[in-house]
Design a protein around this motif. Structure first.
Motif, mmCIF file in Angstrom:
data_model
loop_
_atom_site.group_PDB
_atom_site.id
_atom_site.type_symbol
_atom_site.label_atom_id
_atom_site.label_comp_id
_atom_site.label_asym_id
_atom_site.label_seq_id
_atom_site.Cartn_x
_atom_site.Cartn_y
_atom_site.Cartn_z
ATOM 1 N N PHE A 49 34.999 49.308 -57.234
ATOM 2 C CA PHE A 49 36.306 49.726 -56.758
ATOM 3 C C PHE A 49 37.304 48.580 -56.688
ATOM 4 O O PHE A 49 38.435 48.774 -56.271
ATOM 5 C CB PHE A 49 36.182 50.371 -55.379
ATOM 6 C CG PHE A 49 35.345 51.622 -55.399
ATOM 7 C CD1 PHE A 49 35.880 52.822 -55.810
ATOM 8 C CD2 PHE A 49 34.018 51.580 -55.013
ATOM 9 C CE1 PHE A 49 35.120 53.969 -55.834
ATOM 10 C CE2 PHE A 49 33.239 52.726 -55.031
ATOM 11 C CZ PHE A 49 33.794 53.926 -55.450
ATOM 12 N N ILE A 50 36.907 47.366 -57.044
ATOM 13 C CA ILE A 50 37.779 46.199 -56.929
ATOM 14 C C ILE A 50 38.632 46.044 -58.175
ATOM 15 O O ILE A 50 38.132 46.099 -59.291
ATOM 16 C CB ILE A 50 36.951 44.918 -56.696
ATOM 17 C CG1 ILE A 50 36.290 44.975 -55.313
ATOM 18 C CG2 ILE A 50 37.833 43.680 -56.813
ATOM 19 C CD1 ILE A 50 35.401 43.787 -55.010
ATOM 20 N N ARG A 51 39.913 45.822 -57.945
ATOM 21 C CA ARG A 51 40.833 45.477 -59.032
ATOM 22 C C ARG A 51 41.130 43.987 -58.899
ATOM 23 O O ARG A 51 41.492 43.517 -57.824
ATOM 24 C CB ARG A 51 42.124 46.277 -58.911
ATOM 25 C CG ARG A 51 43.131 45.910 -59.958
ATOM 26 C CD ARG A 51 44.378 46.716 -59.789
ATOM 27 N NE ARG A 51 45.420 46.116 -60.601
ATOM 28 C CZ ARG A 51 46.679 46.388 -60.484
ATOM 29 N NH1 ARG A 51 47.089 47.257 -59.590
ATOM 30 N NH2 ARG A 51 47.553 45.796 -61.242
ATOM 31 N N GLU A 52 40.980 43.267 -59.981
ATOM 32 C CA GLU A 52 41.132 41.807 -59.975
ATOM 33 C C GLU A 52 42.351 41.408 -60.804
ATOM 34 O O GLU A 52 42.547 41.895 -61.908
ATOM 35 C CB GLU A 52 39.881 41.169 -60.575
ATOM 36 C CG GLU A 52 39.991 39.697 -60.796
ATOM 37 C CD GLU A 52 38.804 39.144 -61.561
ATOM 38 O OE1 GLU A 52 38.929 38.021 -62.060
ATOM 39 O OE2 GLU A 52 37.769 39.815 -61.684
ATOM 40 N N THR A 53 43.150 40.494 -60.246
ATOM 41 C CA THR A 53 44.274 39.914 -60.967
ATOM 42 C C THR A 53 44.154 38.402 -60.854
ATOM 43 O O THR A 53 43.966 37.881 -59.762
ATOM 44 C CB THR A 53 45.622 40.360 -60.360
ATOM 45 O OG1 THR A 53 45.650 41.781 -60.311
ATOM 46 C CG2 THR A 53 46.787 39.848 -61.173
ATOM 47 N N ARG A 54 44.251 37.713 -61.998
ATOM 48 C CA ARG A 54 44.177 36.254 -62.015
ATOM 49 C C ARG A 54 45.439 35.680 -62.631
ATOM 50 O O ARG A 54 46.063 36.302 -63.480
ATOM 51 C CB ARG A 54 42.967 35.765 -62.802
ATOM 52 C CG ARG A 54 41.651 36.114 -62.144
ATOM 53 C CD ARG A 54 40.505 35.477 -62.871
ATOM 54 N NE ARG A 54 39.244 35.889 -62.295
ATOM 55 C CZ ARG A 54 38.224 35.079 -62.099
ATOM 56 N NH1 ARG A 54 38.300 33.808 -62.435
ATOM 57 N NH2 ARG A 54 37.092 35.531 -61.583
ATOM 58 N N ALA A 55 45.760 34.451 -62.190
ATOM 59 C CA ALA A 55 46.916 33.734 -62.741
ATOM 60 C C ALA A 55 46.617 32.245 -62.714
ATOM 61 O O ALA A 55 45.790 31.777 -61.928
ATOM 62 C CB ALA A 55 48.166 34.023 -61.927
ATOM 63 N N VAL A 56 47.284 31.499 -63.609
ATOM 64 C CA VAL A 56 47.167 30.041 -63.635
ATOM 65 C C VAL A 56 48.585 29.492 -63.617
ATOM 66 O O VAL A 56 49.410 29.839 -64.455
ATOM 67 C CB VAL A 56 46.431 29.544 -64.899
ATOM 68 C CG1 VAL A 56 46.333 28.021 -64.885
ATOM 69 C CG2 VAL A 56 45.064 30.171 -65.014
ATOM 70 N N ARG A 57 48.850 28.628 -62.625
ATOM 71 C CA ARG A 57 50.160 27.982 -62.520
ATOM 72 C C ARG A 57 49.938 26.508 -62.235
ATOM 73 O O ARG A 57 49.328 26.150 -61.232
ATOM 74 C CB ARG A 57 50.978 28.605 -61.394
ATOM 75 C CG ARG A 57 51.427 30.002 -61.704
ATOM 76 C CD ARG A 57 52.463 30.510 -60.719
ATOM 77 N NE ARG A 57 52.825 31.862 -61.062
ATOM 78 C CZ ARG A 57 52.561 32.916 -60.310
ATOM 79 N NH1 ARG A 57 51.961 32.765 -59.159
ATOM 80 N NH2 ARG A 57 52.915 34.114 -60.706
ATOM 81 N N GLY A 58 50.432 25.681 -63.130
ATOM 82 C CA GLY A 58 50.290 24.242 -62.935
ATOM 83 C C GLY A 58 48.851 23.784 -62.858
ATOM 84 O O GLY A 58 48.541 22.845 -62.150
ATOM 85 N N GLY A 59 47.973 24.461 -63.555
ATOM 86 C CA GLY A 59 46.560 24.085 -63.552
ATOM 87 C C GLY A 59 45.767 24.677 -62.403
ATOM 88 O O GLY A 59 44.550 24.518 -62.340
ATOM 89 N N LEU A 60 46.427 25.349 -61.459
ATOM 90 C CA LEU A 60 45.739 25.957 -60.325
ATOM 91 C C LEU A 60 45.505 27.436 -60.611
ATOM 92 O O LEU A 60 46.436 28.180 -60.911
ATOM 93 C CB LEU A 60 46.560 25.813 -59.042
ATOM 94 C CG LEU A 60 45.948 26.410 -57.777
ATOM 95 C CD1 LEU A 60 44.623 25.713 -57.442
ATOM 96 C CD2 LEU A 60 46.918 26.296 -56.623
ATOM 97 N N HIS A 61 44.252 27.838 -60.543
ATOM 98 C CA HIS A 61 43.881 29.230 -60.779
ATOM 99 C C HIS A 61 43.957 29.984 -59.452
ATOM 100 O O HIS A 61 43.520 29.479 -58.422
ATOM 101 C CB HIS A 61 42.447 29.319 -61.314
ATOM 102 C CG HIS A 61 42.270 28.679 -62.646
ATOM 103 N ND1 HIS A 61 42.059 29.414 -63.782
ATOM 104 C CD2 HIS A 61 42.274 27.381 -63.034
ATOM 105 C CE1 HIS A 61 41.933 28.596 -64.816
ATOM 106 N NE2 HIS A 61 42.063 27.355 -64.377
ATOM 107 N N SER A 62 44.481 31.185 -59.501
ATOM 108 C CA SER A 62 44.498 32.020 -58.300
ATOM 109 C C SER A 62 43.969 33.401 -58.655
ATOM 110 O O SER A 62 44.007 33.834 -59.809
ATOM 111 C CB SER A 62 45.906 32.119 -57.724
ATOM 112 O OG SER A 62 46.784 32.726 -58.644
#
Length: 93
Positions: A4-17
């Motif tokens: 049931f989990i929806r995952e969103t990832r992003a990378v900004r300035g080398g930092l992954h979130s």
């Protein structure tokens, strides 16, 4: 719960979130309160389930009452860490 989990990832300035979104009703099936300890446990088990060896920091949890979703926010670190030893996953969440 992982289905049931929806995952969103992003990378900004080398930092992954990462942001994990869980239906509030599903979250409440397993946990009574919103706490960073619960969020850390869910995130750690989710990463283990995905065989992701990131190190986690800056965990935050919130309940979006309008969307009826629990959101877990965190930063993921991949560089300059040793490979995480993966403990076999058990699906008891």
């Amino acid at each position: 719960m992982f289905n049931f989990i929806r995952e969103t990832r992003a990378v900004r300035g080398g930092l992954h979130s990462v942001v994990l979104e869980i239906p509030a009703d599903t979250y409440k099936t397993f946990y009574n309160d919103l706490s960073e300890e619960n969020a850390q446990y869910i995130l750690t088990e989710y990463l283990r389930y995905r065989q992701d060896d990131a190190r986690v920091s800056d965990i935050k949890i919130e309940h979006d009452k309008y969307a009826n979703i629990v959101k877990i926010y965190a930063n993921l670190h991949y560089l300059e860490n040793e490979k995480t030893v993966q403990i076999p996953f058990t699906d008891n969440i």
